[in-house]
Scaffold this motif. Structure first.
Motif, mmCIF file in Angstrom:
data_model
loop_
_atom_site.group_PDB
_atom_site.id
_atom_site.type_symbol
_atom_site.label_atom_id
_atom_site.label_comp_id
_atom_site.label_asym_id
_atom_site.label_seq_id
_atom_site.Cartn_x
_atom_site.Cartn_y
_atom_site.Cartn_z
ATOM 1 N N SER A 55 34.604 26.495 20.070
ATOM 2 C CA SER A 55 33.433 27.155 20.673
ATOM 3 C C SER A 55 33.525 28.678 20.609
ATOM 4 O O SER A 55 32.498 29.368 20.630
ATOM 5 N N ASP A 56 34.739 29.228 20.520
ATOM 6 C CA ASP A 56 34.887 30.681 20.442
ATOM 7 C C ASP A 56 34.349 31.256 19.136
ATOM 8 O O ASP A 56 34.180 32.475 19.014
ATOM 9 N N PHE A 57 34.125 30.394 18.169
ATOM 10 C CA PHE A 57 33.592 30.848 16.880
ATOM 11 C C PHE A 57 32.163 31.355 17.014
ATOM 12 O O PHE A 57 31.719 32.187 16.216
ATOM 13 N N TYR A 58 31.443 30.906 18.032
ATOM 14 C CA TYR A 58 30.022 31.220 18.166
ATOM 15 C C TYR A 58 29.782 32.326 19.191
ATOM 16 O O TYR A 58 30.181 32.217 20.347
ATOM 17 N N TYR A 59 29.108 33.372 18.749
ATOM 18 C CA TYR A 59 28.706 34.438 19.660
ATOM 19 C C TYR A 59 27.524 33.963 20.503
ATOM 20 O O TYR A 59 26.591 33.333 19.979
ATOM 21 N N VAL A 60 27.554 34.275 21.790
ATOM 22 C CA VAL A 60 26.451 33.896 22.677
ATOM 23 C C VAL A 60 25.517 35.091 22.834
ATOM 24 O O VAL A 60 25.895 36.128 23.393
ATOM 25 N N HIS A 61 24.315 34.922 22.327
ATOM 26 C CA HIS A 61 23.310 35.979 22.370
ATOM 27 C C HIS A 61 22.578 35.946 23.705
ATOM 28 O O HIS A 61 21.894 34.959 24.016
ATOM 29 N N ASN A 62 22.688 37.014 24.477
ATOM 30 C CA ASN A 62 21.934 37.142 25.727
ATOM 31 C C ASN A 62 20.554 37.696 25.372
ATOM 32 O O ASN A 62 20.380 38.908 25.193
#
Length: 348
Positions: free
Chosen positions: A339-346
């Motif tokens: 899951s750390d591979f994916y950046y979470v866009h706010n």
């Protein structure tokens, strides 16, 4: 208060080796200004920004992956972009990855499969967004291919070795009982433009290329036509799954330390993806000003590209499905991700 910022765009051709968010703009058809190294733009504003404008260097290839950035490149030259963007053009994906790892750039656009493989040895990168789904076709000169089985014994030109389209095509062949390792010779080039030149020169040439080059090749190269539509075959064999073509890869430390500015970049970029196809004449003018496609008139094929912006859960789903199929096909050809591979866009 932000009184004055100087925005400097330097577009450098590097010759040494080295969810979904939609956003509207008041300037849907901006005027294109010439891009040059001395293009300084003064921006006056008394408005307090909710994020910090930061230096943000983005690496691209002079290929179809640059199409989605046309609007963002133009807003940078106009001085209206959210950050102080600088675009660097490299010769290969390997060079882009090298630049990202050396912190010479903060982000780049590469094949989804390339991003996944890089993550196996470098956990300081993240996938920030999908920029496009595949529009790849197997094209040929002449009439050698009447069925997919006919590719056995042939030479096929392809850009980006072990990229998304390359691996997807080999997986498709496997579903038809064809061994890509034993029966076919693959010749890899850094950009699609090199393949177009080969299609022009060689009789009976076969290649995997994406739009807008598919339209260019079939319209301008004698006896060149589409033999197989790879995304259509993939969807048919894999229950409407998609081949994820290009993605935005970002330095994780940079993203962690500058998340509001990175989020604003993604907001702008999502609009840039929309406008690339909505205004193809403008897109072509921007890319032509940078000599991205050199002698090729790619405007007729722009509407056939699958530039589609995805982030957050949409990325997890699309990449997850694509990756699972590749892992089931050939586990040693690609690695899994966490899951750390994916950046979470706010989105905000």
């Amino acid at each position: 208060n932000l009184k004055k910022s100087i925005i400097y765009l330097s577009l450098i051709c590097i010759v040494a080796g080295a969810s979904s968010c939609k956003k509207k703009s008041d300037n849907a058809n901006p005027t294109l200004k010439p891009v040059s190294d001395d293009n300084f733009v003064d921006v006056d504003s008394d408005e307090e920004l909710p994020y910090e404008k930061i230096s943000f260097k983005i690496g691209l290839l002079k290929d179809s992956s640059a199409v989605s950035f046309a609007s963002l490149i133009d807003s940078t030259t106009q001085g209206t972009a959210a950050n102080l963007y600088e675009f660097k053009f490299a010769k290969s994906e390997e060079e882009l990855i090298s630049l990202l790892n050396s912190k010479s750039i903060e982000a780049c656009v590469v094949s989804c499969a390339t991003a996944i493989r890089e993550y196996a040895t470098n956990k300081n990168i993240q996938l920030a967004a999908i920029t496009s789904l595949s529009s790849a076709c197997l094209v040929e000169k002449g009439s050698q291919l009447t069925s997919l089985e006919d590719v056995a014994g042939k030479t096929i030109y392809c850009a980006k070795e072990c990229g998304s389209n390359d691996l997807a095509f080999k997986e498709l062949l496997n579903t038809y009982g064809i061994s890509a390792d034993n029966n076919i010779t693959f010749v890899y080039k850094n950009t699609t433009g090199e393949i177009i030149d080969l299609l022009n020169e060689e009789e009976n040439a076969i290649a995997i290329i994406e739009e807008p080059f598919v339209t260019y090749a079939t319209d301008n190269i004698e006896n060149c036509h589409v033999a197989f539509d790879l995304p259509a075959l993939w969807s048919e064999r894999h229950n409407n799954s998609s081949i994820v073509s290009d993605v935005v890869l970002i330095n994780k430390t940079f993203a962690d330390n500058n998340s509001p500015s990175v989020d604003e970049f993604l907001n702008e970029y999502s609009f840039s993806c929309e406008s690339a196809i909505a205004n193809v004449t403008f897109t072509k003018d921007v890319l032509d000003s940078l000599n991205v496609f050199k002698k090729y008139d790619i405007q007729p094929g722009l509407v056939n590209t699958r530039i589609e912006y995805y982030d957050n859960e949409s990325v997890n789903e699309l990449v997850g499905n694509f990756l699972k199929i590749l892992l089931d096909y050939k586990p040693d050809s690609i690695n899994n991700v966490d899951s750390d591979f994916y950046y979470v866009h706010n989105v905000g």
